[in-house]
Design a protein around this motif. Structure first.
Motif, mmCIF file in Angstrom:
data_model
loop_
_atom_site.group_PDB
_atom_site.id
_atom_site.type_symbol
_atom_site.label_atom_id
_atom_site.label_comp_id
_atom_site.label_asym_id
_atom_site.label_seq_id
_atom_site.Cartn_x
_atom_site.Cartn_y
_atom_site.Cartn_z
ATOM 1 N N ASN A 65 7.177 4.843 -8.931
ATOM 2 C CA ASN A 65 8.300 5.034 -8.002
ATOM 3 C C ASN A 65 9.511 4.189 -8.367
ATOM 4 O O ASN A 65 10.597 4.380 -7.820
ATOM 5 C CB ASN A 65 7.869 4.689 -6.574
ATOM 6 N N ASP B 114 0.834 -1.193 0.000
ATOM 7 C CA ASP B 114 0.000 0.000 0.000
ATOM 8 C C ASP B 114 0.877 1.253 0.000
ATOM 9 O O ASP B 114 1.949 1.289 0.611
ATOM 10 C CB ASP B 114 -0.898 0.014 1.240
ATOM 11 N N ASN B 115 0.400 2.257 -0.724
ATOM 12 C CA ASN B 115 1.078 3.552 -0.812
ATOM 13 C C ASN B 115 2.417 3.491 -1.537
ATOM 14 O O ASN B 115 3.237 4.400 -1.412
ATOM 15 C CB ASN B 115 1.280 4.177 0.581
ATOM 16 N N VAL B 116 2.639 2.401 -2.278
ATOM 17 C CA VAL B 116 3.812 2.312 -3.157
ATOM 18 C C VAL B 116 3.281 2.118 -4.578
ATOM 19 O O VAL B 116 2.406 1.282 -4.807
ATOM 20 C CB VAL B 116 4.731 1.136 -2.763
ATOM 21 N N TYR B 117 3.822 2.886 -5.524
ATOM 22 C CA TYR B 117 3.250 2.923 -6.865
ATOM 23 C C TYR B 117 4.314 2.576 -7.914
ATOM 24 O O TYR B 117 5.513 2.835 -7.706
ATOM 25 C CB TYR B 117 2.658 4.295 -7.145
#
Length: 379
Positions: free
Chosen positions: A75, A69-72
Motif C-alpha cells: 500500500n 493490522d490490515n495495512v500492507y
C-alpha cells in the motif's frame, strides 16, 4: 489666541527642528546562510513495496516497527525525517503514517543509547506503554521518554518535532528525575518550551556557531525547568535514589576517564555501595565496564578528530586504558562503524563543511542517523 491651523503648523515645525536619521534594525541585514546541514531521509522516492522496509531499516538502531493490522507494505508508506545536530542535542522533524513500535529489553541491553527522547506532536496521537502505564500524547502536550528503558506503543499518522538529548547533558543539574520516563506534560512551562522550539525550527537555516551554544544551553535549562516541577519525585524512591547515584557515578567516570584506576571497585568505594548495587545501576547501560569503555571511546574519538592534537592512534588508545592498538582499533570500529585510522582519511577528504559548527572538524562525515546518535555524547 492661536487657532487650530496655526497650532498644527507650529507643531509640525517643532517636530522637524532636528534632522531625521533612519536606523536599520540590527541583525536583519546581516542574516546569512547558517552553518547547519541537516540529515534528510524520505521514502517517497522508493517503490511503494519498499517504502516501509526502508523506514524500518532506517529506525532499526532504536526501534522495531510494524504496520497496523490490515495495512500492507504494497500500500506504500510515505514518511520523511529531518535531523539537525544542535551540538550535543538532536532536533528531529518527522512526518509518517501510522505504525506500531517497540524497544525490547534485549535491544536496550545491547544498545549504546540511553538518551532522553522529548516529543511535541504537531498533529496526530501516540500511545506508549511502560510497565503497564500508558502515556497518551497529542498536540499541545510534551512527551518525555528514555531510550534506556523498554517500551512499546502505536501511533496514528503524525507530524512531530522531537529532541534527543544524552542523559549526561543534565548532569550538572543532578539529572532529570527517573519519574520523568514515559510521562506526558502540559501547562505554561511546556507552552513556553514549545514556542521556543518553534522559533528555533524557524531559524535553523541561519544558525551560527555562537547561536548553537546559546540554543543548546537554553533548551537544556527550559527542559529541566519544565519537567522537574511536574513529575512525582516520590513515585519510586529507590529508583530516584538510583538516579542520584548514577549522576555521581557518571561524573566520577568522566573526571577519571584516563585513569588506569577507573574500575568497578573504585566506583564502589566512591559511591559507598556494593558491587551488586553498582551492577544494578548500570544494567540498562549494558554494564559498568561497557559504559566506561563507551565513554573512553567517545573521548578517543574527540581526541583523534581534534586537528590540534598530534598524538598517534596507539598513544591515544594506551592513554585511555586499551592494552594494545589492535584491541583499541577493534573496540573503536565496533562502536563507531569505522576504524581510528579512517578519521585521518575522512578528515583529509572532507573539505570544510557547514556542519562543522555543530561538532567540530569530524562532524561533516557523521551524516547518518546512527552516527549522530553514537557521537551525541561528544559535544
Amino acid at each position: 489666541m492661536v487657532d487650530e491651523n496655526t497650532r498644527s503648523r507650529l507643531g509640525s515645525l517643532e517636530r522637524r527642528r532636528y534632522p531625521r536619521v533612519t536606523q536599520d534594525p540590527l541583525g536583519v541585514s546581516n542574516a546569512k546562510k547558517g552553518i547547519l546541514v541537516p540529515l534528510r531521509f524520505e521514502t517517497e522516492s522508493l517503490p511503494p513495496l519498499k517504502q516501509f522496509p526502508a523506514w524500518q531499516e532506517y529506525l532499526s538502531t532504536l526501534l522495531d516497527l510494524r504496520l497496523p493490522d490490515n495495512v500492507y507494505p504494497q500500500n506504500g508508506f510515505v514518511a520523511r525525517q529531518t535531523v539537525w545536530n544542535l551540538g550535543g542535542m538532536l532536533l528531529v522533524q518527522q512526518t509518517s503514517p501510522a505504525f506500531s513500535y517497540e524497544r525490547l529489553p534485549d535491544k536496550v541491553r545491547l544498545s549504546p543509547f540511553d538518551h532522553w527522547y522529548i516529543t511535541f506532536l504537531r498533529s496526530g496521537q501516540t500511545w506508549t506503554e511502560v510497565d503497564g502505564r500508558v502515556a497518551q500524547n497529542e498536540p499541545g502536550l510534551m512527551e518525555i521518554r528514555s531510550f534506556g528503558r523498554p517500551f512499546r506503543g502505536r501511533k496514528v499518522a503524525t507530524t512531530s518535532t522531537s529532541l534527543i538529548a544524552p542523559v549526561d547533558l543534565f548532569s550538572e543539574q543532578g539529572g532529570l528525575p527517573a519519574a520523568s520516563n514515559n510521562v506526558v506534560l502540559g501547562g505554561h512551562r511546556i507552552r513556553l518550551l514549545a514556542d521556543y522550539l518553534s522559533s528555533v525550527e524557524a531559524n535553523l537555516d541561519f544558525f551560527t556557531k555562537h547561536d548553537l551554544l546559546g540554543t543548546q544551553e537554553r533548551l537544556r535549562e527550559m527542559i529541566f525547568e519544565a519537567v522537574t516541577p511536574l513529575v512525582d519525585r516520590n513515585a519510586d524512591k529507590d529508583q530516584i535514589s538510583g538516579v542520584g547515584l548514577m549522576t555521581r557515578a557518571r561524573r566520577f567516570i568522566l573526571s577519571h576517564i584516563s585513569s588506569p584506576d577507573l574500575t568497578a571497585e573504585a566506583l564502589c568505594r566512591e559511591l559507598a555501595i556494593s558491587r551488586t548495587r553498582l551492577y544494578e545501576l548500570f544494567e540498562t547501560s549494558g554494564g559498568v565496564a561497557n559504559y566506561i569503555r563507551r565513554r573512553r571511546l567517545l573521548a578517543a574519538h574527540a581526541t583523534l578528530a581534534d586537528p590540534s592534537d598530534t598524538h598517534k592512534i596507539a598513544e591515544v588508545g594506551a592513554a585511555l586504558g586499551f592494552d594494545s592498538p589492535a584491541n583499541f582499533s577493534r573496540a573503536f570500529t565496533q562502536q563507531f562503524g569505522y576504524s581510528p585510522s579512517n578519521i585521518y582519511k575522512h578528515n583529509a577528504e572532507q573539505k570544510p563543511s557547514p556542519t562543522q559548527g555543530a561538532g567540530g572538524r569530524d562532524a561533516g562525515r557523521q551524516m547518518t542517523f546512527e552516527g549522530m546518535l553514537r557521537t551525541l555524547g561528544l559535544f
